[in-house]
Design an enzyme around this catalytic site. Sequence first.
Site, PDB file in Angstrom:
ATOM      1  N   ASP A 143      -5.906   3.008   7.441  1.00  0.00           N
ATOM      2  CA  ASP A 143      -7.346   2.758   7.443  1.00  0.00           C
ATOM      3  C   ASP A 143      -7.699   1.281   7.552  1.00  0.00           C
ATOM      4  O   ASP A 143      -8.849   0.935   7.819  1.00  0.00           O
ATOM      5  CB  ASP A 143      -7.983   3.329   6.173  1.00  0.00           C
ATOM      6  CG  ASP A 143      -7.982   4.845   6.153  1.00  0.00           C
ATOM      7  OD1 ASP A 143      -7.814   5.442   7.231  1.00  0.00           O
ATOM      8  OD2 ASP A 143      -8.145   5.424   5.069  1.00  0.00           O
TER       9      ASP A 143
ATOM     10  N   GLU B  87     -18.542  17.899   2.180  1.00  0.00           N
ATOM     11  CA  GLU B  87     -17.654  18.687   1.321  1.00  0.00           C
ATOM     12  C   GLU B  87     -18.039  18.549  -0.147  1.00  0.00           C
ATOM     13  O   GLU B  87     -18.009  19.529  -0.903  1.00  0.00           O
ATOM     14  CB  GLU B  87     -16.199  18.243   1.554  1.00  0.00           C
ATOM     15  CG  GLU B  87     -15.687  18.619   2.937  1.00  0.00           C
ATOM     16  CD  GLU B  87     -14.308  18.070   3.245  1.00  0.00           C
ATOM     17  OE1 GLU B  87     -13.650  18.619   4.146  1.00  0.00           O
ATOM     18  OE2 GLU B  87     -13.894  17.086   2.603  1.00  0.00           O
TER      19      GLU B  87
ATOM     20  N   GLY C 297      -0.410   4.415   0.345  1.00  0.00           N
ATOM     21  CA  GLY C 297      -1.170   5.534   0.882  1.00  0.00           C
ATOM     22  C   GLY C 297      -0.378   6.254   1.960  1.00  0.00           C
ATOM     23  O   GLY C 297       0.841   6.129   2.063  1.00  0.00           O
ATOM     24  N   PHE C 298      -1.087   6.994   2.804  1.00  0.00           N
ATOM     25  CA  PHE C 298      -0.411   7.771   3.841  1.00  0.00           C
ATOM     26  C   PHE C 298       0.417   6.889   4.767  1.00  0.00           C
ATOM     27  O   PHE C 298       1.562   7.200   5.080  1.00  0.00           O
ATOM     28  CB  PHE C 298      -1.439   8.560   4.656  1.00  0.00           C
ATOM     29  CG  PHE C 298      -2.015   9.742   3.931  1.00  0.00           C
ATOM     30  CD1 PHE C 298      -1.231  10.845   3.636  1.00  0.00           C
ATOM     31  CD2 PHE C 298      -3.337   9.749   3.543  1.00  0.00           C
ATOM     32  CE1 PHE C 298      -1.759  11.937   2.967  1.00  0.00           C
ATOM     33  CE2 PHE C 298      -3.879  10.839   2.872  1.00  0.00           C
ATOM     34  CZ  PHE C 298      -3.087  11.941   2.583  1.00  0.00           C
TER      35      PHE C 298
ATOM     36  N   GLY D 257       0.811  -1.210   0.000  1.00  0.00           N
ATOM     37  CA  GLY D 257       0.000   0.000   0.000  1.00  0.00           C
ATOM     38  C   GLY D 257       0.842   1.256   0.000  1.00  0.00           C
ATOM     39  O   GLY D 257       1.725   1.415   0.841  1.00  0.00           O
TER      40      GLY D 257
ATOM     41  N   VAL E 217      -1.591  -7.421  -4.799  1.00  0.00           N
ATOM     42  CA  VAL E 217      -1.390  -8.546  -3.893  1.00  0.00           C
ATOM     43  C   VAL E 217      -2.603  -9.471  -3.954  1.00  0.00           C
ATOM     44  O   VAL E 217      -3.751  -9.026  -3.805  1.00  0.00           O
ATOM     45  CB  VAL E 217      -1.167  -8.047  -2.449  1.00  0.00           C
ATOM     46  CG1 VAL E 217      -1.161  -9.216  -1.470  1.00  0.00           C
ATOM     47  CG2 VAL E 217       0.147  -7.285  -2.363  1.00  0.00           C
TER      48      VAL E 217
ATOM     49  N   ALA F  49      -6.217  10.893   7.818  1.00  0.00           N
ATOM     50  CA  ALA F  49      -4.857  10.918   7.291  1.00  0.00           C
ATOM     51  C   ALA F  49      -3.817  11.052   8.386  1.00  0.00           C
ATOM     52  O   ALA F  49      -2.780  10.379   8.365  1.00  0.00           O
ATOM     53  CB  ALA F  49      -4.722  12.060   6.281  1.00  0.00           C
ATOM     54  N   GLN F  50      -4.058  11.924   9.355  1.00  0.00           N
ATOM     55  CA  GLN F  50      -3.047  12.146  10.394  1.00  0.00           C
ATOM     56  C   GLN F  50      -2.816  10.888  11.220  1.00  0.00           C
ATOM     57  O   GLN F  50      -1.678  10.597  11.621  1.00  0.00           O
ATOM     58  CB  GLN F  50      -3.451  13.309  11.289  1.00  0.00           C
ATOM     59  CG  GLN F  50      -4.784  13.174  11.986  1.00  0.00           C
ATOM     60  CD  GLN F  50      -5.070  14.310  12.938  1.00  0.00           C
ATOM     61  OE1 GLN F  50      -4.283  14.613  13.813  1.00  0.00           O
ATOM     62  NE2 GLN F  50      -6.199  14.971  12.748  1.00  0.00           N
TER      63      GLN F  50
END
Length: 467
Positions: free
Chosen positions: A340, A211, A49-50, A47, A115, A355-356
């Site tokens: 996540d 949003e 991502g973040f 992965g 994967v 994200a944090q």
Amino acid sequence: MDDARRLQQTRSSGRPMSTVLSEDPSQANGSPAIGLQGGRKRIVIVGGGFAGIAAARALKTIDAEIILIDRRNHHIFQPLLYQVATAVLAPSEIATPIRQLEATQQNLSVVLAEVTGISLSARTVEAIHPGLGIRKIGFDYLVVAAGMRPSYFGHDEFALHAPGLKSLNEAETIRSKILSAFELAEATEDGAERARQMTFVLVGAGPTGVELAASIAHMVSITLRNNFRSIDPAQSRIVLVDGGDRILPTFAESLSGKVARRLARLGVEVRTGLKVDKVDEQGVVAGGERIASATVLWTAGVAASPVVRMLNTRTDRAGRALVGPYMEIAEAGDVFVAGDAVSMTQDDRPVPGVAQAAIQQGRFVGRLIANRVKGRQDGRPFRFRSKGSMAVVGKNYAILEAGHLRTSGFATWVIWAVLHVLALPQLQNRFRVQTQWLWSYLTGQRSSRLIAEAPRIIDPIKQKPSP
């Protein structure tokens, strides 16, 4: 030929890294991962991502081989994905090639693959490379940071008519659906069909739904004004549906109320306490009421990547792995889950899937593995340190909750904009986004109003010339 010799030959000959990754089939079952020459360990990260990127960067200085596997070749700045879906930003402005990490991190190799299996006993990851087939990659340490995907709560058939928003492809699909709806509304002479095309239903009133709804409202009232002859985009109907009793349930009730009133001023209908029973090509049925719509967007639930199931570990209802204080799974040492894809509690409250949190978890796991490679103690268990939560509601308005601090309005919106620009992955992303934001703020225009070109209905090459 063992992995060490393959790696040495690959680097000296300049051949693609993928030639290194296929183990001897005799080593693929029951044997530990083969290390590199000099006793170097191999760390596999699934992965980009973040969490995955943070883990890789935390391992930058250690003497080990790091392999980062992702089915995409890019890292997405997820908090701004809704702006790609509503044509504010182009995909390239919030994404960056994962392979760019190789230029600055010599111990890292990036593999574009998906994967398909994980063997904890053999300590191998099975991945399929486009056009090359399946390879087995041994590991000494494994980090699963594969992220999330939309969850339709057992109604996967909804996905056909209600795309989620977790990837650039999905964002571009949504953008095309929104813009195409106005083109079809302009073309039709059927009043009912025109109304259906100009009705947008968003299912799920969390931060993404709020949003996205606010951004669509700004688009129809400002960006598309005077762009059509037969329709007025400002007459569009935007409906935000949620089964809960209020929007933004993770924020304080006072902020949730302010956002609801803000959305109402923007022309968004907020419908809470409605469970969606059906989604089809004609719209949705929620609480027994049919809402005719050509554009239904799913911003409700999420579920963990199917990669987590390959670990055969305990999971929660959303498929996220239940891990210990050091983010390891119970079934195997040195196998971690972050971002996540993990479910953790802290002070009897779940660690949020933001994200944090993913960045902090990825960094923690990377540093923990670095300590183990160096023979050091693990140190303290993971602890999430919240920097607050934010959501933007159209132009000039955002909310912030950090501990007992709760603010909203223009100043909070400025803080939101600055923080998001600074958090973008590369300098070029920051420059492009702030430039586009300034242009959009001053003119109301959006630069990425593109509809994906459909296949030709009639192929002119196959048409016979007229006699």
